[in-house]
Design a protein around this motif. Sequence first.
Motif, PDB file in Angstrom:
ATOM      1  N   VAL A 149       0.864  -1.180   0.000  1.00  0.00           N
ATOM      2  CA  VAL A 149       0.000   0.000   0.000  1.00  0.00           C
ATOM      3  C   VAL A 149       0.899   1.227   0.000  1.00  0.00           C
ATOM      4  CG1 VAL A 149      -1.900  -1.139   1.204  1.00  0.00           C
ATOM      5  CG2 VAL A 149      -0.142   0.039   2.527  1.00  0.00           C
ATOM      6  N   ASP A 150       0.352   2.355  -0.411  1.00  0.00           N
ATOM      7  CA  ASP A 150       1.098   3.610  -0.409  1.00  0.00           C
ATOM      8  C   ASP A 150       1.103   4.180   1.007  1.00  0.00           C
ATOM      9  OD1 ASP A 150       1.969   6.318  -0.748  1.00  0.00           O
ATOM     10  OD2 ASP A 150       1.413   6.187  -2.856  1.00  0.00           O
ATOM     11  N   SER A 151       2.274   4.563   1.491  1.00  0.00           N
ATOM     12  CA  SER A 151       2.368   5.096   2.854  1.00  0.00           C
ATOM     13  C   SER A 151       1.513   6.343   3.038  1.00  0.00           C
ATOM     14  CB  SER A 151       3.827   5.411   3.199  1.00  0.00           C
ATOM     15  OG  SER A 151       4.362   6.381   2.310  1.00  0.00           O
ATOM     16  N   ALA A 152       1.259   7.075   1.942  1.00  0.00           N
ATOM     17  CA  ALA A 152       0.439   8.282   2.042  1.00  0.00           C
ATOM     18  C   ALA A 152      -1.006   7.955   2.398  1.00  0.00           C
ATOM     19  CB  ALA A 152       0.491   9.061   0.731  1.00  0.00           C
ATOM     20  N   ASP A 153      -1.412   6.706   2.142  1.00  0.00           N
ATOM     21  CA  ASP A 153      -2.783   6.298   2.434  1.00  0.00           C
ATOM     22  C   ASP A 153      -2.929   5.690   3.826  1.00  0.00           C
ATOM     23  OD1 ASP A 153      -3.488   7.068  -0.140  1.00  0.00           O
ATOM     24  OD2 ASP A 153      -3.070   5.084  -0.973  1.00  0.00           O
ATOM     25  N   VAL A 154      -1.831   5.634   4.575  1.00  0.00           N
ATOM     26  CA  VAL A 154      -1.852   5.014   5.899  1.00  0.00           C
ATOM     27  C   VAL A 154      -1.896   6.102   6.963  1.00  0.00           C
ATOM     28  CG1 VAL A 154      -0.642   3.499   7.502  1.00  0.00           C
ATOM     29  CG2 VAL A 154      -0.555   3.039   5.044  1.00  0.00           C
ATOM     30  N   ALA A 155      -2.982   6.158   7.711  1.00  0.00           N
ATOM     31  CA  ALA A 155      -3.117   7.165   8.763  1.00  0.00           C
ATOM     32  C   ALA A 155      -2.207   6.817   9.936  1.00  0.00           C
ATOM     33  CB  ALA A 155      -4.566   7.240   9.234  1.00  0.00           C
ATOM     34  N   PRO A 156      -1.643   7.821  10.604  1.00  0.00           N
ATOM     35  CA  PRO A 156      -0.798   7.532  11.766  1.00  0.00           C
ATOM     36  C   PRO A 156      -1.625   6.922  12.893  1.00  0.00           C
ATOM     37  CG  PRO A 156      -1.224   9.885  11.587  1.00  0.00           C
ATOM     38  CD  PRO A 156      -1.744   9.266  10.331  1.00  0.00           C
ATOM     39  N   PRO A 157      -1.029   6.072  13.723  1.00  0.00           N
ATOM     40  CA  PRO A 157      -1.773   5.468  14.834  1.00  0.00           C
ATOM     41  C   PRO A 157      -2.266   6.536  15.806  1.00  0.00           C
ATOM     42  CG  PRO A 157       0.332   4.346  14.476  1.00  0.00           C
ATOM     43  CD  PRO A 157       0.364   5.591  13.660  1.00  0.00           C
ATOM     44  N   GLU A 158      -3.422   6.291  16.401  1.00  0.00           N
ATOM     45  CA  GLU A 158      -3.958   7.228  17.385  1.00  0.00           C
ATOM     46  C   GLU A 158      -3.182   7.158  18.696  1.00  0.00           C
ATOM     47  OE1 GLU A 158      -8.097   6.537  17.847  1.00  0.00           O
ATOM     48  OE2 GLU A 158      -8.596   6.998  15.757  1.00  0.00           O
TER      49      GLU A 158
ATOM     50  N   PHE B  49       3.253   2.323  16.459  1.00  0.00           N
ATOM     51  CA  PHE B  49       3.961   2.809  15.281  1.00  0.00           C
ATOM     52  C   PHE B  49       3.705   1.877  14.105  1.00  0.00           C
ATOM     53  CE2 PHE B  49       6.291   3.819  19.125  1.00  0.00           C
ATOM     54  CZ  PHE B  49       6.476   5.189  19.016  1.00  0.00           C
ATOM     55  N   HIS B  50       3.661   2.458  12.923  1.00  0.00           N
ATOM     56  CA  HIS B  50       3.613   1.646  11.715  1.00  0.00           C
ATOM     57  C   HIS B  50       5.025   1.175  11.386  1.00  0.00           C
ATOM     58  CE1 HIS B  50      -0.560   2.308  10.947  1.00  0.00           C
ATOM     59  NE2 HIS B  50      -0.435   3.601  10.756  1.00  0.00           N
ATOM     60  N   ASP B  51       5.101   0.062  10.676  1.00  0.00           N
ATOM     61  CA  ASP B  51       6.407  -0.501  10.336  1.00  0.00           C
ATOM     62  C   ASP B  51       7.298   0.518   9.632  1.00  0.00           C
ATOM     63  OD1 ASP B  51       5.218  -2.745  11.342  1.00  0.00           O
ATOM     64  OD2 ASP B  51       5.545  -4.003   9.573  1.00  0.00           O
ATOM     65  N   HIS B  52       6.722   1.239   8.664  1.00  0.00           N
ATOM     66  CA  HIS B  52       7.554   2.141   7.865  1.00  0.00           C
ATOM     67  C   HIS B  52       8.117   3.295   8.686  1.00  0.00           C
ATOM     68  CE1 HIS B  52       3.710   4.349   7.710  1.00  0.00           C
ATOM     69  NE2 HIS B  52       4.408   5.418   7.385  1.00  0.00           N
ATOM     70  N   GLN B  53       7.495   3.589   9.844  1.00  0.00           N
ATOM     71  CA  GLN B  53       8.031   4.638  10.701  1.00  0.00           C
ATOM     72  C   GLN B  53       9.300   4.183  11.421  1.00  0.00           C
ATOM     73  OE1 GLN B  53       4.119   5.152  12.819  1.00  0.00           O
ATOM     74  NE2 GLN B  53       4.583   7.323  12.538  1.00  0.00           N
ATOM     75  N   LEU B  54       9.442   2.879  11.596  1.00  0.00           N
ATOM     76  CA  LEU B  54      10.568   2.333  12.354  1.00  0.00           C
ATOM     77  C   LEU B  54      11.733   1.892  11.476  1.00  0.00           C
ATOM     78  CD1 LEU B  54       8.476   0.131  14.821  1.00  0.00           C
ATOM     79  CD2 LEU B  54       9.443   2.390  15.275  1.00  0.00           C
ATOM     80  N   VAL B  55      11.409   1.415  10.275  1.00  0.00           N
ATOM     81  CA  VAL B  55      12.468   0.911   9.391  1.00  0.00           C
ATOM     82  C   VAL B  55      13.439   2.033   9.034  1.00  0.00           C
ATOM     83  CG1 VAL B  55      12.962  -0.065   7.118  1.00  0.00           C
ATOM     84  CG2 VAL B  55      11.041  -0.934   8.459  1.00  0.00           C
ATOM     85  N   GLY B  56      14.725   1.757   9.220  1.00  0.00           N
ATOM     86  CA  GLY B  56      15.758   2.737   8.908  1.00  0.00           C
ATOM     87  C   GLY B  56      16.228   3.548  10.098  1.00  0.00           C
ATOM     88  N   LEU B  57      15.502   3.464  11.233  1.00  0.00           N
ATOM     89  CA  LEU B  57      15.930   4.210  12.417  1.00  0.00           C
ATOM     90  C   LEU B  57      17.201   3.597  13.000  1.00  0.00           C
ATOM     91  CD1 LEU B  57      12.607   4.877  14.385  1.00  0.00           C
ATOM     92  CD2 LEU B  57      13.742   6.341  12.702  1.00  0.00           C
ATOM     93  N   ALA B  58      18.050   4.451  13.552  1.00  0.00           N
ATOM     94  CA  ALA B  58      19.242   3.971  14.251  1.00  0.00           C
ATOM     95  C   ALA B  58      18.813   3.284  15.546  1.00  0.00           C
ATOM     96  CB  ALA B  58      20.175   5.133  14.557  1.00  0.00           C
ATOM     97  N   VAL B  59      19.531   2.239  15.910  1.00  0.00           N
ATOM     98  CA  VAL B  59      19.279   1.531  17.165  1.00  0.00           C
ATOM     99  C   VAL B  59      20.460   1.796  18.088  1.00  0.00           C
ATOM    100  CG1 VAL B  59      18.885  -0.701  18.261  1.00  0.00           C
ATOM    101  CG2 VAL B  59      17.939  -0.248  15.987  1.00  0.00           C
ATOM    102  N   VAL B  60      20.176   2.399  19.248  1.00  0.00           N
ATOM    103  CA  VAL B  60      21.236   2.738  20.201  1.00  0.00           C
ATOM    104  C   VAL B  60      20.864   2.197  21.573  1.00  0.00           C
ATOM    105  CG1 VAL B  60      21.837   4.837  18.923  1.00  0.00           C
ATOM    106  CG2 VAL B  60      20.207   4.972  20.812  1.00  0.00           C
ATOM    107  N   THR B  61      21.879   1.956  22.394  1.00  0.00           N
ATOM    108  CA  THR B  61      21.632   1.511  23.762  1.00  0.00           C
ATOM    109  C   THR B  61      21.304   2.718  24.632  1.00  0.00           C
ATOM    110  OG1 THR B  61      23.933   1.750  24.473  1.00  0.00           O
ATOM    111  CG2 THR B  61      23.309  -0.337  23.421  1.00  0.00           C
ATOM    112  N   THR B  62      20.897   2.443  25.861  1.00  0.00           N
ATOM    113  CA  THR B  62      20.605   3.526  26.802  1.00  0.00           C
ATOM    114  C   THR B  62      21.861   4.330  27.125  1.00  0.00           C
ATOM    115  OG1 THR B  62      20.866   1.906  28.589  1.00  0.00           O
ATOM    116  CG2 THR B  62      18.622   2.369  27.839  1.00  0.00           C
ATOM    117  N   ASP B  63      23.042   3.754  26.854  1.00  0.00           N
ATOM    118  CA  ASP B  63      24.310   4.465  27.063  1.00  0.00           C
ATOM    119  C   ASP B  63      24.751   5.234  25.821  1.00  0.00           C
ATOM    120  OD1 ASP B  63      24.519   3.468  29.662  1.00  0.00           O
ATOM    121  OD2 ASP B  63      25.539   1.648  28.980  1.00  0.00           O
ATOM    122  N   GLY B  64      23.964   5.139  24.749  1.00  0.00           N
ATOM    123  CA  GLY B  64      24.294   5.882  23.542  1.00  0.00           C
ATOM    124  C   GLY B  64      25.123   5.122  22.527  1.00  0.00           C
TER     125      GLY B  64
END
Length: 211
Positions: free
Chosen positions: A124-133, A138-153
């Motif tokens: 589906v097109d991400s433009a047609d997906v409403a953000p969660p209330e 979170f939607h998958d596409h909001q998370l994919v590509g984000l950096a993953v860091v520990t609590t210590d940075g």
Amino acid sequence: MLLIVGRIGKPHGIRGEVTVEVRTDEPETRFAPGAVLRTEPGATPSSRPRDTGPAAPPAGPPSGAPAAGAASPQPATDTGVPFRVPAELTVEAARWHQGRLLVAFDGVFDRDVAEALRGTLLAVDSADVAPPEDPEEFHDHQLVGLAVVTTDGERLGEVARIDHAPASDLLVLRRPEGRTALIPFVKAIVPKVDLAGGRVVVDPPAGLLDL
């Protein structure tokens, strides 16, 4: 941006239903009757052979030897034209059966055509997906590509994709050296998602990233 919501699996029965490997946490919405899904790849000829049953051996090459330039037969439409995976598929009906999602698409009436769709990605097109209330969802596409860091940075890598497992969703972490690790997407292990900062903060228990 296209978001993958499923992958077509094997046919179910003889009336064109297919199994779908769900890749969304909202299958009831994405596969509701009338929903239109993009296909990847779209409008490409099916390369899967059709089971045509036994046939008489052709004249020429010895029995068992392939004829030069021979191509595998493909499912055909009523007019005899080879079936092509359309750029879009419209959901006619969907139901759960023994833990699997079964979907019927408009225009897919028999097992041969259903088999030709096997392996097709549905999007589906991400433009047609409403953000969660809920701000904690979170939607998958909001998370994919984000950096993953520990609590210590310490940077561990980035989110490659989300796997939707029965027990919990899993962040698939791609490490800098190329290997992957699975992180349960639960508050105790993922205390913070910072979309504005482009990062996910994790507090993995000892040994989790080595599994």
